[in-house]
Design an enzyme around this catalytic site. Structure first.
Site, mmCIF file in Angstrom:
data_model
loop_
_atom_site.group_PDB
_atom_site.id
_atom_site.type_symbol
_atom_site.label_atom_id
_atom_site.label_comp_id
_atom_site.label_asym_id
_atom_site.label_seq_id
_atom_site.Cartn_x
_atom_site.Cartn_y
_atom_site.Cartn_z
ATOM 1 N N SER A 201 53.356 19.680 21.174
ATOM 2 C CA SER A 201 54.153 18.972 21.344
ATOM 3 C C SER A 201 53.703 17.391 20.894
ATOM 4 C CB SER A 201 54.552 18.985 22.926
ATOM 5 O OG SER A 201 53.358 18.657 23.620
ATOM 6 N N GLU A 224 50.148 18.256 14.303
ATOM 7 C CA GLU A 224 51.594 18.398 13.901
ATOM 8 C C GLU A 224 52.432 18.597 15.015
ATOM 9 O OE1 GLU A 224 54.450 20.045 13.358
ATOM 10 O OE2 GLU A 224 53.855 21.818 12.486
ATOM 11 N N CYS A 261 59.057 24.266 14.544
ATOM 12 C CA CYS A 261 59.152 22.877 14.463
ATOM 13 C C CYS A 261 60.023 22.290 13.341
ATOM 14 C CB CYS A 261 57.859 22.260 14.085
ATOM 15 S SG CYS A 261 56.853 23.156 12.796
ATOM 16 N N GLU A 352 63.445 15.947 19.876
ATOM 17 C CA GLU A 352 63.338 17.159 19.591
ATOM 18 C C GLU A 352 63.794 18.116 21.076
ATOM 19 O OE1 GLU A 352 59.540 18.556 18.494
ATOM 20 O OE2 GLU A 352 60.374 20.519 17.649
#
Lengths: 490, 490
Positions: A201, A224, A261, A352
């Site tokens: 996250s 990432e 992701c 997200e």
């Protein structure tokens, strides 16, 4: 610092020194032995992964295969040697700035790497995943901080991996596992750790990146951190292949219960798309389990917030329920919002949503997608463009290249190809560095260049020698070339 | 944020977008025009530099030439195109993990770059220096924060440079200058600035690196923070060519009044070297002015501290005096200390002394240099090894490669060759990133990779197209190759 953390770090440091003496062919062979060991233990590992993560068997079988293929790809990368970026500038008495010495440079391992494993890819971004494979390929020992979502699988994978590397002749401690959040943080602060990678996250990634940057000796931190992965569909694309688009969208949003992701989170398309029925029909009806209760809880709340935002309507309602064990069970939710409602308050919908939900942003005729992308988005793993022949998407594509690491056409961002050209990473906050965690370029994160000046041949690393025993690519600047620098440009 | 800072940043952002449309040949030509403009204005620029920095004319003349040659080298780098790292993976229906799309990646400009200029290289690490050249070459606009030590030279160089780039057809705002510490900090925090570079002290570099890392959207910060550059001489080397060693040392320590990040600060050599007389004779007797009163003051205090440390004796006392304007005038000081006195309290002597002073560490027979280097040093720009045929320096060289960016043999670290293989950077604290600020690899700091998946040819950047109009190197992975990954290693 606890004693065990220090012991692990010291072991990794000793392994780093020993690895320096291991020829690349042996390192490459070890990666193949590692890959084969994963395959040989597939049934046990997949059963453990199913139990601990709730991910479907077919998905896990594919992911384990991907993980093994990735290790083999990095074996090839080592032997190819292009990643060493060997440069040889021969001594030149006629150099433009006066006689110059012989200078040769090439990449060398950076030192022990700490890899924070991900929860949503128990193989491909965990103990034996891409960060581990690329760091090992570069010649570094790896310390994996296990993800708490699959502890038994992590331990077993580390056992299988360490045994394989040992059998292949790599030093003890080349692959080690640690567990626990405090242990991970303590290791990130350890002076013998020279780089770290992370998949997870934005919140956790930022915390760890800040720790890495605040060390007395800062280290590179490759996080990432996920993405919204906006999709832009032109009117002509929808007119040409609307039903195919609807089916692709439903599959991309629903795969792995949306816990990827690269899941498309916002889909900009014409307001008159007329695809509600096709989308609803294409969405999977079968419930999938989410990774763990914490993620289910996060999804539940984020989904509620999105559905209660101004102007949002349901296209495919989907479902989410929590069982007696706290596990979440879901089917995909497709929402829609007019651009006129989205644009004034984009923050409500931009973050997200980790789970099987996407938002169609219904845009009036003549909407400037390039301007929207430029204004509303910061850094993304991917931007997808669905277009038809005759559409001029030049401005959108150019903007996408500024905002994302991968720009894809007439397709969906899930399903990342593990190949040399893949770029899985983008500007902040998609990643902390813009580097890639998938594909052979991932190895660049774990090397640094060292130059040797006027070295006798026997003091040079083999890759930099004139006899080039490893047969790696060498970029040679001959004597006398400096006189012509810049002349080509005139 | 002041309005003018924001205006400069907005101008740079607009320039970045316009630069995306400029073909590489035009960008390369512009660097050559820039180089030629420096040469055409050499007399005026050198006169300004002499007045503001006190550096000698010959040194400045050579530095300006180096700076022009460097711009021409980067023109060549653009046209060569290897720095783009173009990778093309053709679509492959037989890919090991299922049908794979066409994926192509290449490096693209990172965005506006902020370059904090250095004081000790008013040309080569200032407005028109290596950080500017490499960032421009990559296709980025550059904002230079002028060093306060040479404000008029900075302004004039920026005028000459901006006019040259404009005449060559680059967008307005491709090269801009700002002045002032607060302005530099504000610009470092500006969201439109995408990377920063710096050459200067560890203290200032750390402050700025922390600011870059703490931004809401962190950016890469490439700081070159200096070094002690230890030198290790074997007994055989001293026996073979002691007088030559003494002369080289004196010249390397005294050049540019010792104000070079590559000045050798600690020289480990046999206790019985017997070179006091040769060194004293070789040290220059003529006073040189230091860059500014602040640096002179720092040198004065650091020198006093070193000379009063336990066991330190003077070999060549040198001189330092401050004139009525506060300017420092110096000749080189060579001190010596027995290893037995140095080793128990290394911190007193380990830190960089910015000025013409070096310390000989007189080491008893059998001293393990590799162990000393490994134990006492962290990250250095350079490690130099002076050896003779028959010396086994394997362990020392391997340790040096772990601790430094450049390992040099039988020579001195000052005089950095501007060539493709040069690595001017090392592990923290020599640099913040391990990257290089000299040589063509410096361009890597200012690009990031973008992948295009299933793109129609007209949507691809020219470098990624099959017809390859720029004729850049393309690494092509053909269909079918994945089946053999790892097989070479078996």
């Amino acid at each position: 610092m606890t004693t065990s953390i220090d012991t692990v770090a010291q072991t990794a440091d000793a392994a780093a020194r020993a690895l320096a003496d291991v020829p690349p062919a042996v390192r490459a062979k070890a990666l193949v032995v590692f890959a084969d060991a994963l395959t040989a233990n597939a049934e046990e590992l997949i059963a453990l992964a199913m139990e601990e993560t709730g991910l479907a068997e077919a998905r896990l079988r594919g992911e384990l295969k991907r993980t093994a293929v990735q290790l083999r790809l990095f074996a090839d990368t080592i032997l190819d040697g292009a990643y060493l970026d060997v440069r040889i500038d021969r001594a030149d008495p006629e150099f433009a700035l006066g006689p110059r010495p012989d200078v040769r440079s090439g990449n060398e391992p950076i030192g022990p790497v700490l890899n924070f494993a991900a929860g949503n890819f128990p193989f491909a971004f965990s103990v034996a995943g891409g960060d581990t494979a690329s760091a090992l390929a570069a010649g570094n020992p790896v310390i994996v901080k296990a993800h708490p979502g699959h502890p038994r699988l992590s331990r077993r994978t580390a056992e299988v991996g360490a045994a394989a590397l040992d059998a292949a002749g790599l030093p003890a401690g080349t692959l080690q596992l640690i567990e626990g959040q405090d242990e991970g943080t303590a290791m990130l602060k350890h002076p013998l750790v020279k780089a770290a990678s992370f998949t997870g996250s934005l919140r956790a990634g930022r915390l760890l990146a800040d720790i890495a940057a605040a060390r007395p000796a800062p280290i590179p931190f490759y996080g990432e951190l996920g993405s919204v992965n906006p999709v832009f569909a032109t009117p002509a694309a929808i007119a040409e292949r609307g039903p195919e688009f609807a089916a692709g969208l439903a599959a991309s949003v629903g795969g792995s219960a949306g816990q990827l992701c690269t899941k498309p989170g916002l889909v900009f398309l014409p307001a008159d798309h007329g695809l509600d029925k096709e989308i609803t029909a294409a969405v999977a009806a079968e419930e999938q389990r989410m990774l763990d209760p914490r993620i289910a809880d996060g999804y539940l709340h984020r989904r509620e917030a999105i559905l209660s935002a101004a102007g949002v309507r349901l296209v495919a309602p989907g479902s989410v329920r929590v069982d007696e064990d706290g596990q979440g069970w879901v089917t995909p939710t497709i929402a829609a919002v007019p651009l006129a409602d989205f644009r004034p308050h984009p923050d409500a919908l931009l973050g997200e949503c980790f789970g099987p939900l996407t938002i169609l942003v219904e845009s009036p005729e003549g909407t400037d997608y390039a301007e929207l992308l430029d204004t509303l988005f910061e850094g993304e793993l991917t931007v997808a463009v669905h277009r038809a022949d005759g559409d001029d998407v030049t401005a959108l594509v150019r903007t996408a290249a500024r905002r994302a690491g991968r720009v894809l056409f007439d397709g969906w961002p899930t399903g990342v190809a593990v190949t040399p050209a893949m770029q899985h990473g983008g500007p902040w906050p998609a990643t902390t560095s813009g580097g890639t965690s998938v594909g052979t370029a991932a190895i660049k994160r774990f090397v640094r260049a060292v130059a040797y000046q006027n070295a006798p041949a026997e003091a040079l690393p083999p890759a930099l020698r004139d006899d080039n025993p490893w047969q790696v690519p060498q970029a040679v600047a001959p004597a006398g070339e400096s006189a012509a620098w810049g002349d080509r440009a005139i």
